[in-house]
Write a protein that holds these residues in place. Sequence first.
Motif, PDB file in Angstrom:
ATOM      1  N   GLU A 128       0.944  -0.999  -0.058  1.00 58.73           N
ATOM      2  CA  GLU A 128       0.272   0.115   0.327  1.00 58.73           C
ATOM      3  C   GLU A 128       0.799   1.540   0.151  1.00 58.73           C
ATOM      4  N   ILE A 129       1.856   1.324   0.842  1.00 53.01           N
ATOM      5  CA  ILE A 129       2.199   2.951   0.941  1.00 53.01           C
ATOM      6  C   ILE A 129       2.990   2.483  -0.634  1.00 53.01           C
ATOM      7  N   CYS A 130       3.543   1.465  -1.570  1.00 52.03           N
ATOM      8  CA  CYS A 130       4.644   1.692  -2.530  1.00 52.03           C
ATOM      9  C   CYS A 130       3.688   2.312  -3.622  1.00 52.03           C
ATOM     10  N   LYS A 131       2.362   1.763  -3.547  1.00 50.38           N
ATOM     11  CA  LYS A 131       0.891   2.027  -4.485  1.00 50.38           C
ATOM     12  C   LYS A 131       0.320   3.716  -4.203  1.00 50.38           C
ATOM     13  N   ARG A 132       0.862   3.783  -2.846  1.00 50.19           N
ATOM     14  CA  ARG A 132       0.330   5.964  -2.884  1.00 50.19           C
ATOM     15  C   ARG A 132       1.808   6.308  -3.514  1.00 50.19           C
ATOM     16  N   ILE A 133       3.076   5.833  -3.266  1.00 47.67           N
ATOM     17  CA  ILE A 133       4.903   7.395  -3.401  1.00 47.67           C
ATOM     18  C   ILE A 133       4.234   6.787  -4.880  1.00 47.67           C
ATOM     19  N   LYS A 134       3.932   6.233  -5.054  1.00 43.00           N
ATOM     20  CA  LYS A 134       3.509   5.953  -6.985  1.00 43.00           C
ATOM     21  C   LYS A 134       3.215   6.779  -7.539  1.00 43.00           C
ATOM     22  N   GLU A 135       2.227   7.374  -6.841  1.00 43.70           N
ATOM     23  CA  GLU A 135       1.287   7.996  -7.021  1.00 43.70           C
ATOM     24  C   GLU A 135       1.566   9.267  -8.028  1.00 43.70           C
ATOM     25  N   ASN A 136       2.719   9.706  -7.021  1.00 42.37           N
ATOM     26  CA  ASN A 136       3.078  10.921  -7.563  1.00 42.37           C
ATOM     27  C   ASN A 136       5.136  10.997  -7.290  1.00 42.37           C
ATOM     28  N   ASN A 137       5.973   9.840  -7.842  1.00 39.32           N
ATOM     29  CA  ASN A 137       6.701  10.386  -7.301  1.00 39.32           C
ATOM     30  C   ASN A 137       6.778   8.188  -7.856  1.00 39.32           C
ATOM     31  N   SER A 138       8.177   9.007  -9.005  1.00 36.99           N
ATOM     32  CA  SER A 138       8.410   7.834  -9.906  1.00 36.99           C
ATOM     33  C   SER A 138      10.190   7.135  -9.262  1.00 36.99           C
ATOM     34  N   VAL A 139      10.717   7.515  -8.339  1.00 39.53           N
ATOM     35  CA  VAL A 139      11.372   7.198  -7.345  1.00 39.53           C
ATOM     36  C   VAL A 139      11.618   5.465  -7.849  1.00 39.53           C
ATOM     37  N   PRO A 140      12.767   4.679  -7.816  1.00 37.53           N
ATOM     38  CA  PRO A 140      12.767   3.428  -7.609  1.00 37.53           C
ATOM     39  C   PRO A 140      12.233   2.975  -6.373  1.00 37.53           C
ATOM     40  N   ILE A 141      12.378   1.622  -5.735  1.00 35.45           N
ATOM     41  CA  ILE A 141      11.709   0.987  -5.209  1.00 35.45           C
ATOM     42  C   ILE A 141      12.182  -0.270  -4.930  1.00 35.45           C
ATOM     43  N   ILE A 142      12.309  -1.108  -4.628  1.00 41.83           N
ATOM     44  CA  ILE A 142      12.941  -2.117  -4.677  1.00 41.83           C
ATOM     45  C   ILE A 142      12.323  -2.769  -2.658  1.00 41.83           C
ATOM     46  N   PHE A 143      11.705  -3.725  -2.488  1.00 41.06           N
ATOM     47  CA  PHE A 143      11.410  -4.402  -1.713  1.00 41.06           C
ATOM     48  C   PHE A 143      12.566  -5.507  -0.943  1.00 41.06           C
ATOM     49  N   VAL A 144      13.001  -5.357  -0.053  1.00 47.02           N
ATOM     50  CA  VAL A 144      13.117  -5.908   0.746  1.00 47.02           C
ATOM     51  C   VAL A 144      12.634  -6.965   1.810  1.00 47.02           C
ATOM     52  N   THR A 145      11.937  -8.384   1.518  1.00 50.42           N
ATOM     53  CA  THR A 145      11.646  -8.669   3.100  1.00 50.42           C
ATOM     54  C   THR A 145      11.577 -10.304   2.879  1.00 50.42           C
ATOM     55  N   SER A 146      10.986 -10.416   4.365  1.00 50.16           N
ATOM     56  CA  SER A 146      11.466 -12.034   3.936  1.00 50.16           C
ATOM     57  C   SER A 146       9.960 -12.508   3.276  1.00 50.16           C
ATOM     58  N   ARG A 147       9.171 -11.990   3.100  1.00 49.50           N
ATOM     59  CA  ARG A 147       8.330 -12.487   2.316  1.00 49.50           C
ATOM     60  C   ARG A 147       8.507 -13.298   0.853  1.00 49.50           C
ATOM     61  N   ASN A 148       8.168 -14.779   1.148  1.00 44.97           N
ATOM     62  CA  ASN A 148       8.890 -14.958  -0.858  1.00 44.97           C
ATOM     63  C   ASN A 148       8.287 -15.814  -1.645  1.00 44.97           C
ATOM     64  N   SER A 149       7.745 -15.361  -2.412  1.00 44.89           N
ATOM     65  CA  SER A 149       6.263 -16.624  -2.458  1.00 44.89           C
ATOM     66  C   SER A 149       5.841 -15.192  -3.844  1.00 44.89           C
ATOM     67  N   GLU A 150       5.519 -15.910  -5.104  1.00 44.43           N
ATOM     68  CA  GLU A 150       5.393 -15.634  -6.042  1.00 44.43           C
ATOM     69  C   GLU A 150       4.227 -14.874  -6.289  1.00 44.43           C
ATOM     70  N   GLU A 151       3.024 -15.040  -5.247  1.00 45.07           N
ATOM     71  CA  GLU A 151       2.281 -14.456  -5.236  1.00 45.07           C
ATOM     72  C   GLU A 151       2.897 -12.710  -4.514  1.00 45.07           C
ATOM     73  N   ASP A 152       3.758 -12.502  -3.775  1.00 41.97           N
ATOM     74  CA  ASP A 152       4.302 -11.283  -3.332  1.00 41.97           C
ATOM     75  C   ASP A 152       5.235 -10.626  -4.052  1.00 41.97           C
TER      76      ASP A 152
END
Length: 117
Positions: free
Chosen positions: A62-86
């Motif tokens: 949700e944070i990524c989606k909201r940031i991307k509404e007004n900003n083209s900054v690259p976002i790399i997810f670094v997470t313990s979640r590792n499913s293909e769905e994630d």
Amino acid sequence: MNTILIIEDDKVIRDELSRLLETFGYRTVALEKFDNVVEDIKSFSYNLILLDINLPNENGFEICKRIKENNSVPIIFVTSRNSEEDELRSIITGGSDFITKPYNKYILLEKIKRRLK
């Protein structure tokens, strides 16, 4: 010098990422409060965001989606979640890349370098 914004609620990981990135010549800014992330980051200047998915109050998607509404900054997810769905959801919400914890620091650094080109 490029500045990387770290949005990670685990202090140990947040500090580890900061040290690693600073060792390799990046400047870092790390959030320590997560009540209103999208508003809080407006006061910082940065070239890339490292974003965890599992955060208090609002998830990283949700944070990524909201940031991307007004900003083209690259976002790399670094997470313990590792499913293909994630990973798919990270792309759909505007993420530039995805890496799972525990991460290989050299792979993370290369992903960062490529996104900053």
